[in-house]
Design a protein around this motif. Structure first.
Motif, PDB file in Angstrom:
ATOM      1  N   MET A 174       4.635   1.480  14.352  1.00 51.11           N
ATOM      2  CA  MET A 174       3.797   0.793  15.338  1.00 51.11           C
ATOM      3  C   MET A 174       2.315   0.972  15.009  1.00 51.11           C
ATOM      4  SD  MET A 174       5.486   1.188  19.091  1.00 51.11           S
ATOM      5  CE  MET A 174       6.894   0.189  19.560  1.00 51.11           C
ATOM      6  N   PHE A 175       1.917   2.185  14.689  1.00 50.35           N
ATOM      7  CA  PHE A 175       0.510   2.452  14.404  1.00 50.35           C
ATOM      8  C   PHE A 175       0.010   1.605  13.238  1.00 50.35           C
ATOM      9  CE2 PHE A 175      -2.680   4.845  11.942  1.00 50.35           C
ATOM     10  CZ  PHE A 175      -3.712   4.866  12.879  1.00 50.35           C
ATOM     11  N   PHE A 176       0.710   1.639  12.127  1.00 48.14           N
ATOM     12  CA  PHE A 176       0.215   0.941  10.942  1.00 48.14           C
ATOM     13  C   PHE A 176       0.406  -0.570  11.037  1.00 48.14           C
ATOM     14  CE2 PHE A 176       0.568   5.215   9.132  1.00 48.14           C
ATOM     15  CZ  PHE A 176      -0.688   5.313   8.551  1.00 48.14           C
ATOM     16  N   MET A 177       1.439  -1.019  11.706  1.00 53.20           N
ATOM     17  CA  MET A 177       1.620  -2.457  11.885  1.00 53.20           C
ATOM     18  C   MET A 177       0.495  -3.033  12.730  1.00 53.20           C
ATOM     19  SD  MET A 177       4.950  -4.463  13.341  1.00 53.20           S
ATOM     20  CE  MET A 177       4.969  -6.249  13.514  1.00 53.20           C
ATOM     21  N   VAL A 178       0.195  -2.378  13.844  1.00 51.40           N
ATOM     22  CA  VAL A 178      -0.905  -2.849  14.688  1.00 51.40           C
ATOM     23  C   VAL A 178      -2.232  -2.749  13.942  1.00 51.40           C
ATOM     24  CG1 VAL A 178      -2.191  -2.407  16.813  1.00 51.40           C
ATOM     25  CG2 VAL A 178       0.301  -2.303  16.828  1.00 51.40           C
ATOM     26  N   LEU A 179      -2.445  -1.656  13.226  1.00 50.86           N
ATOM     27  CA  LEU A 179      -3.704  -1.463  12.509  1.00 50.86           C
ATOM     28  C   LEU A 179      -3.942  -2.569  11.482  1.00 50.86           C
ATOM     29  CD1 LEU A 179      -6.188   0.195  11.721  1.00 50.86           C
ATOM     30  CD2 LEU A 179      -4.718   1.516  10.179  1.00 50.86           C
TER      31      LEU A 179
ATOM     32  N   MET B 158      -4.113   6.800  -4.319  1.00 46.69           N
ATOM     33  CA  MET B 158      -3.275   6.030  -3.398  1.00 46.69           C
ATOM     34  C   MET B 158      -2.278   6.935  -2.684  1.00 46.69           C
ATOM     35  SD  MET B 158      -4.227   2.959  -3.135  1.00 46.69           S
ATOM     36  CE  MET B 158      -2.817   2.317  -2.254  1.00 46.69           C
ATOM     37  N   GLN B 159      -1.742   7.932  -3.408  1.00 44.88           N
ATOM     38  CA  GLN B 159      -0.838   8.870  -2.756  1.00 44.88           C
ATOM     39  C   GLN B 159      -1.567   9.673  -1.687  1.00 44.88           C
ATOM     40  OE1 GLN B 159       1.464  11.417  -5.374  1.00 44.88           O
ATOM     41  NE2 GLN B 159       1.742  12.951  -3.751  1.00 44.88           N
ATOM     42  N   SER B 160      -2.796  10.089  -1.983  1.00 47.72           N
ATOM     43  CA  SER B 160      -3.590  10.829  -0.996  1.00 47.72           C
ATOM     44  C   SER B 160      -3.863   9.981   0.234  1.00 47.72           C
ATOM     45  CB  SER B 160      -4.914  11.289  -1.619  1.00 47.72           C
ATOM     46  OG  SER B 160      -4.688  12.198  -2.665  1.00 47.72           O
ATOM     47  N   LEU B 161      -4.178   8.698   0.012  1.00 42.22           N
ATOM     48  CA  LEU B 161      -4.439   7.796   1.122  1.00 42.22           C
ATOM     49  C   LEU B 161      -3.203   7.621   1.989  1.00 42.22           C
ATOM     50  CD1 LEU B 161      -6.492   5.834   2.434  1.00 42.22           C
ATOM     51  CD2 LEU B 161      -5.586   4.040   0.935  1.00 42.22           C
ATOM     52  N   ALA B 162      -2.044   7.427   1.347  1.00 40.54           N
ATOM     53  CA  ALA B 162      -0.800   7.252   2.093  1.00 40.54           C
ATOM     54  C   ALA B 162      -0.452   8.528   2.862  1.00 40.54           C
ATOM     55  CB  ALA B 162       0.331   6.881   1.141  1.00 40.54           C
ATOM     56  N   GLU B 163      -0.614   9.680   2.222  1.00 40.69           N
ATOM     57  CA  GLU B 163      -0.292  10.941   2.884  1.00 40.69           C
ATOM     58  C   GLU B 163      -1.228  11.214   4.055  1.00 40.69           C
ATOM     59  OE1 GLU B 163      -0.403  13.855  -0.186  1.00 40.69           O
ATOM     60  OE2 GLU B 163       1.631  13.409  -0.911  1.00 40.69           O
ATOM     61  N   MET B 164      -2.510  10.886   3.903  1.00 42.25           N
ATOM     62  CA  MET B 164      -3.454  11.074   5.005  1.00 42.25           C
ATOM     63  C   MET B 164      -3.062  10.225   6.209  1.00 42.25           C
ATOM     64  SD  MET B 164      -7.116  11.204   3.015  1.00 42.25           S
ATOM     65  CE  MET B 164      -7.995  10.914   4.556  1.00 42.25           C
ATOM     66  N   GLY B 165      -2.694   8.970   5.950  1.00 44.27           N
ATOM     67  CA  GLY B 165      -2.292   8.089   7.039  1.00 44.27           C
ATOM     68  C   GLY B 165      -1.027   8.573   7.730  1.00 44.27           C
ATOM     69  N   LEU B 166      -0.029   8.981   6.943  1.00 42.85           N
ATOM     70  CA  LEU B 166       1.217   9.457   7.521  1.00 42.85           C
ATOM     71  C   LEU B 166       1.021  10.771   8.275  1.00 42.85           C
ATOM     72  CD1 LEU B 166       3.623   8.633   4.550  1.00 42.85           C
ATOM     73  CD2 LEU B 166       3.478   7.440   6.746  1.00 42.85           C
TER      74      LEU B 166
ATOM     75  N   VAL C 199       0.836  -1.210   0.000  1.00 41.15           N
ATOM     76  CA  VAL C 199       0.000   0.000   0.000  1.00 41.15           C
ATOM     77  C   VAL C 199       0.867   1.255   0.000  1.00 41.15           C
ATOM     78  CG1 VAL C 199      -1.577   1.386   1.416  1.00 41.15           C
ATOM     79  CG2 VAL C 199      -2.049  -1.037   1.026  1.00 41.15           C
ATOM     80  N   PHE C 200       1.877   1.288   0.872  1.00 40.12           N
ATOM     81  CA  PHE C 200       2.703   2.487   0.947  1.00 40.12           C
ATOM     82  C   PHE C 200       3.691   2.572  -0.213  1.00 40.12           C
ATOM     83  CE2 PHE C 200       1.070   2.701   5.252  1.00 40.12           C
ATOM     84  CZ  PHE C 200       0.884   4.068   5.395  1.00 40.12           C
ATOM     85  N   TRP C 201       4.080   1.446  -0.764  1.00 43.69           N
ATOM     86  CA  TRP C 201       4.944   1.482  -1.947  1.00 43.69           C
ATOM     87  C   TRP C 201       4.190   2.057  -3.135  1.00 43.69           C
ATOM     88  CZ3 TRP C 201       4.754  -1.448  -6.624  1.00 43.69           C
ATOM     89  CH2 TRP C 201       5.857  -1.240  -7.471  1.00 43.69           C
ATOM     90  N   ILE C 202       2.964   1.597  -3.335  1.00 44.67           N
ATOM     91  CA  ILE C 202       2.154   2.125  -4.441  1.00 44.67           C
ATOM     92  C   ILE C 202       1.834   3.602  -4.210  1.00 44.67           C
ATOM     93  CG2 ILE C 202      -0.095   1.972  -5.589  1.00 44.67           C
ATOM     94  CD1 ILE C 202      -0.056  -1.023  -5.056  1.00 44.67           C
TER      95      ILE C 202
END
Length: 272
Positions: free
Chosen positions: A110-115, A75-83, A60-63
Motif C-alpha cells: 500500500m505504501f509504495f503503490m500510493v507513493l 539500488m539495493q541500498s535504496l530498496a532496503e531503505m524503503g522496505l 525498481v525493486f526487481w533491480i
C-alpha cells in the motif's frame, strides 16, 4: 524563451494556442478513451499512468533485490531503505514485531503503490496522479477495511463485532445512542475517510499545479510589457508548490499505510 515554452507545455498538457488563459477543469480527471473503447477494458491516459507507475515500482525493486550482496549496491541500498522504513516505522511501530511481520506485505504494498502513483502528478509529461481518480483510493480503502474486519474476526471471533458495536462499560440504556454512532464511525466512516483524504489531496494538488503553470504560460507568451513579470511570480510559486506536492505525495502514502496499520491494531487489541 522557446525552451521555457516547451518546458511549460510539458507541465501543462491543456495549453492552447488561442492566446487566452485556460485554467484547470474537472474534465482533466476524465480524459478520452485511448484503447478498447466501449468495452469493460477501456483505457484512458490516467489508467496508462497507473500501469506505468506499477511497472516502474516493480522494476525498481526487481533491480534492487535481484542480486543481493553483503555490500549493497546503490539500488539495493535504496530498496532496503524503503522496505526498512515501511517495516520499522509503520508495521512494527504500530503492530509490534509479530503482527507487524504478518501484515507487512500488505502495508508495504500500500505504501509504495500510493507513493509511486502520487508522484506521477509532478512528473512532466504525466502531470496527474494515478490516485487522483477515485478508483485506486477506493480499492485500497476497501482492502484496508476488509483486512481490518478479517483481523478482528480472526483474533476475537466471538467478541469483535459485539464489542465494536456495544462497547463494554457503557450503561445499557445508552446503547440506543452509542451503537449507531459506533457502527457509523467504525464500519462506514473509516473506508470513506481513507478514500477521500487521499483522493482530494491529489485532486487539489493537480489543480493548483496546473493553475500556476497555465498562468505562467499565459503571462509569458500571451501578454505584453510589464505583465510578463507576473509570469515570474507564478513560475516561482509553481516550482515551489511542485516541491511541496512531492512532500504531500510521500506524506499521503505514509498516512494511508499508517492508518491501515492502526485500524488493524485496533481490531487486534485485547479489549475486543
Amino acid at each position: 524563451m522557446a525552451l521555457l515554452e516547451n518546458a511549460v507545455n510539458l507541465l501543462v498538457p491543456l495549453a492552447n494556442d488561442d492566446g487566452g488563459f485556460h485554467g484547470p477543469t474537472i474534465n482533466e480527471f476524465f480524459p478520452e478513451v485511448i484503447f478498447f473503447a466501449d468495452t469493460p477494458f477501456e483505457m484512458n491516459r490516467i489508467i496508462l499512468i497507473r500501469f506505468l507507475a506499477v511497472a516502474v515500482l516493480i522494476l525498481v525493486f526487481w533491480i534492487g533485490t535481484r542480486r543481493m550482496k553483503i555490500i549493497p549496491t546503490r539500488m539495493q541500498s535504496l530498496a532496503e531503505m524503503g522496505l526498512d522504513f515501511a517495516r520499522v516505522n509503520i508495521a512494527e511501530d504500530i503492530l509490534g514485531k509479530k503482527d507487524g511481520k504478518r501484515f507487512l506485505p500488505l502495508i508495504t504494498t500500500m505504501f509504495f503503490m500510493v507513493l509511486f502513483m502520487n508522484l506521477t502528478g509532478v512528473i512532466p509529461g504525466l502531470n496527474i496522479a494515478g490516485t487522483s481518480v477515485i478508483g485506486v483510493p477506493l480499492v485500497l480503502a476497501v482492502i484496508s477495511y476488509v483486512t481490518f474486519i478479517y483481523a478482528g474476526l480472526k483474533k476475537h471471533p466471538g467478541t469483535f463485532l459485539r464489542n465494536s458495536l456495544f462497547p463494554p462499560g457503557v450503561p445499557p440504556a445508552l446503547y440506543i445512542i452509542v451503537t449507531p454512532i459506533e457502527f457509523i464511525s467504525t464500519f462506514i466512516i473509516r473506508p470513506i475517510t481513507l478514500t477521500l483524504r487521499l483522493l482530494m489531496n491529489m485532486v487539489v494538488g493537480h489543480l493548483l499545479l496546473v493553475l500556476f503553470f497555465a498562468a505562467t504560460q499565459f503571462f509569458f507568451f500571451a501578454t505584453d510589457g510589464g505583465f510578463k513579470l507576473f509570469g515570474v511570480g507564478t513560475l516561482v510559486f509553481g516550482f515551489a508548490f511542485t516541491l511541496f506536492e512531492v512532500l504531500i505525495a510521500v506524506l499521503q502514502a505514509y498516512i494511508f499505510a499508517l492508518l491501515t496499520a492502526v485500524y488493524i491494531q485496533l481490531a487486534l487489541a485485547e479489549e475486543h
